[in-house]
Design a protein around this motif. Sequence first.
Motif, PDB file in Angstrom:
ATOM      1  N   THR A  38      42.387 -30.541 -40.260  1.00 18.12           N
ATOM      2  CA  THR A  38      43.415 -30.472 -39.297  1.00 18.12           C
ATOM      3  C   THR A  38      44.781 -29.629 -39.725  1.00 18.12           C
ATOM      4  OG1 THR A  38      44.423 -32.713 -39.848  1.00 18.12           O
ATOM      5  CG2 THR A  38      42.916 -32.317 -38.165  1.00 18.12           C
ATOM      6  N   GLU A  39      44.822 -29.538 -41.365  1.00 15.98           N
ATOM      7  CA  GLU A  39      45.764 -28.883 -42.132  1.00 15.98           C
ATOM      8  C   GLU A  39      45.627 -27.579 -41.826  1.00 15.98           C
ATOM      9  OE1 GLU A  39      42.885 -29.591 -45.315  1.00 15.98           O
ATOM     10  OE2 GLU A  39      43.766 -30.634 -43.716  1.00 15.98           O
TER      11      GLU A  39
ATOM     12  N   ASP B 259      42.982 -19.185 -41.272  1.00 19.59           N
ATOM     13  CA  ASP B 259      42.592 -19.748 -40.044  1.00 19.59           C
ATOM     14  C   ASP B 259      43.032 -18.552 -39.051  1.00 19.59           C
ATOM     15  OD1 ASP B 259      41.911 -22.056 -41.059  1.00 19.59           O
ATOM     16  OD2 ASP B 259      43.754 -22.893 -40.211  1.00 19.59           O
ATOM     17  N   GLY B 260      43.984 -17.497 -39.413  1.00 23.53           N
ATOM     18  CA  GLY B 260      44.244 -16.299 -38.614  1.00 23.53           C
ATOM     19  C   GLY B 260      43.557 -15.149 -38.823  1.00 23.53           C
ATOM     20  N   ARG B 261      42.552 -15.098 -39.732  1.00 24.84           N
ATOM     21  CA  ARG B 261      41.874 -14.011 -40.295  1.00 24.84           C
ATOM     22  C   ARG B 261      41.073 -13.267 -38.866  1.00 24.84           C
ATOM     23  NH1 ARG B 261      39.987 -11.869 -45.148  1.00 24.84           N
ATOM     24  NH2 ARG B 261      39.205  -9.670 -44.903  1.00 24.84           N
ATOM     25  N   ILE B 262      40.900 -12.258 -38.361  1.00 25.49           N
ATOM     26  CA  ILE B 262      40.379 -11.810 -37.214  1.00 25.49           C
ATOM     27  C   ILE B 262      39.589 -10.342 -37.734  1.00 25.49           C
ATOM     28  CG2 ILE B 262      41.863 -12.951 -35.369  1.00 25.49           C
ATOM     29  CD1 ILE B 262      42.706  -9.565 -35.155  1.00 25.49           C
ATOM     30  N   PHE B 263      38.132 -10.377 -37.197  1.00 22.88           N
ATOM     31  CA  PHE B 263      37.469  -9.199 -37.425  1.00 22.88           C
ATOM     32  C   PHE B 263      37.318  -8.570 -36.066  1.00 22.88           C
ATOM     33  CE2 PHE B 263      37.093 -11.985 -41.019  1.00 22.88           C
ATOM     34  CZ  PHE B 263      36.879 -11.074 -42.136  1.00 22.88           C
TER      35      PHE B 263
ATOM     36  N   LYS C  12      40.349 -20.216 -35.902  1.00 19.84           N
ATOM     37  CA  LYS C  12      41.314 -21.633 -35.929  1.00 19.84           C
ATOM     38  C   LYS C  12      42.674 -21.434 -35.589  1.00 19.84           C
ATOM     39  CE  LYS C  12      40.676 -25.808 -38.727  1.00 19.84           C
ATOM     40  NZ  LYS C  12      39.351 -26.492 -37.973  1.00 19.84           N
ATOM     41  N   ALA C  13      43.468 -20.574 -35.665  1.00 20.00           N
ATOM     42  CA  ALA C  13      44.837 -20.396 -35.634  1.00 20.00           C
ATOM     43  C   ALA C  13      44.887 -20.271 -34.167  1.00 20.00           C
ATOM     44  CB  ALA C  13      45.189 -18.918 -36.518  1.00 20.00           C
ATOM     45  N   VAL C  14      44.157 -19.880 -33.369  1.00 17.68           N
ATOM     46  CA  VAL C  14      44.133 -19.670 -31.843  1.00 17.68           C
ATOM     47  C   VAL C  14      44.048 -21.164 -31.227  1.00 17.68           C
ATOM     48  CG1 VAL C  14      43.579 -18.718 -29.739  1.00 17.68           C
ATOM     49  CG2 VAL C  14      43.522 -17.255 -31.592  1.00 17.68           C
ATOM     50  N   ASP C  15      42.877 -22.004 -31.784  1.00 22.10           N
ATOM     51  CA  ASP C  15      42.581 -23.336 -31.383  1.00 22.10           C
ATOM     52  C   ASP C  15      44.005 -24.022 -31.671  1.00 22.10           C
ATOM     53  OD1 ASP C  15      40.121 -22.671 -30.610  1.00 22.10           O
ATOM     54  OD2 ASP C  15      39.386 -23.617 -32.603  1.00 22.10           O
TER      55      ASP C  15
END
Length: 319
Positions: A126-127, A132-136, A44-47
């Motif tokens: 939307t907040e 949101d930035g956790r990647i695997f 979601k952080a990339v979006d």
Amino acid sequence: MCYSAQIKADYQRFVRTFGARLDLQEFIRLYWEREQGRAIKIPKAVDALFGQPQSEDEQRIKDMIDRFNQLQATKLEAELFAQRKRLADAERSLQTKTTKAAAESKRIAGDKVDALLRRLEDLRRTEPKERDGRIFPGHYAPVLVMEAGEHVIKPMRYQCRPPGKPAIYDRKYPGTYNARRDNLEGFWRELFGYSHGVLVINAFYENVSAARLAGRELADGEKDTNVVLEFRPTPPIDILAACLWSRWQGKDEPDLLSFAAITDAPPPEIAAAGHDRCIIPIQPAQVDAWLSPSAADLTAQYSILDARERPYFEHRMAA
């Protein structure tokens, strides 16, 4: 191994710091492929990078994100309807006769309804949240590279497929999100000295033996358990994690951009927590030199890794 990491939620600040530009054509290609049905995982952080589009290309990406999210919401709502019906049916059945099957159906349906509601809420909010930035491994993240003397950010999969290797490598070597420093001139020789990148994170996560974390030996016959620890630098800093990256091309296959984080022996505090690897945070002043490597001078590349940032990493149980 850095099995998971927390990418910067405020990536735009990093863009400004390094004067980098987003490779919008690569982002468009990635989101288009996802819209065509490819199983592409984008945090979601990339979006959020395209939440306030400033150009036609950024608007195109946002439109694809919105359409994808609406499709996911429709699928979740259909599943939610089905599970609520299952729950109601089980409750009616239990009013007539208590059976183990009906009770189990009620429990499973209730759990699924709760999970689906959480997923819908998370999809629609939307907040921003830190998670949101956790990647695997298998997720896409923005990676900084150098292209024609310019800092460029490209979306890449966090599991590297070296050029020329068959796609089956993803299953045969699932640990290729981790590039061990002691194997840079072995398995990674086609990328080390040629294709370097930087991933900006503020935390990373590791699987650790519970017994090692507690500093004790297992008793005879005792089985060890696994815990996940979060490691954060103290005081907080942006970690510029050294990476290798690849542009893979195959017949009748879309191009794949992918990367691996370079890892090395851990600092004492991570070793004491029970883990034997650590990412390599390079110095901000060394970013340009790292992103412009020379295969004829690998000693210089090792020197950059040796001159790494050395923050103190505090750990805690991951949420």
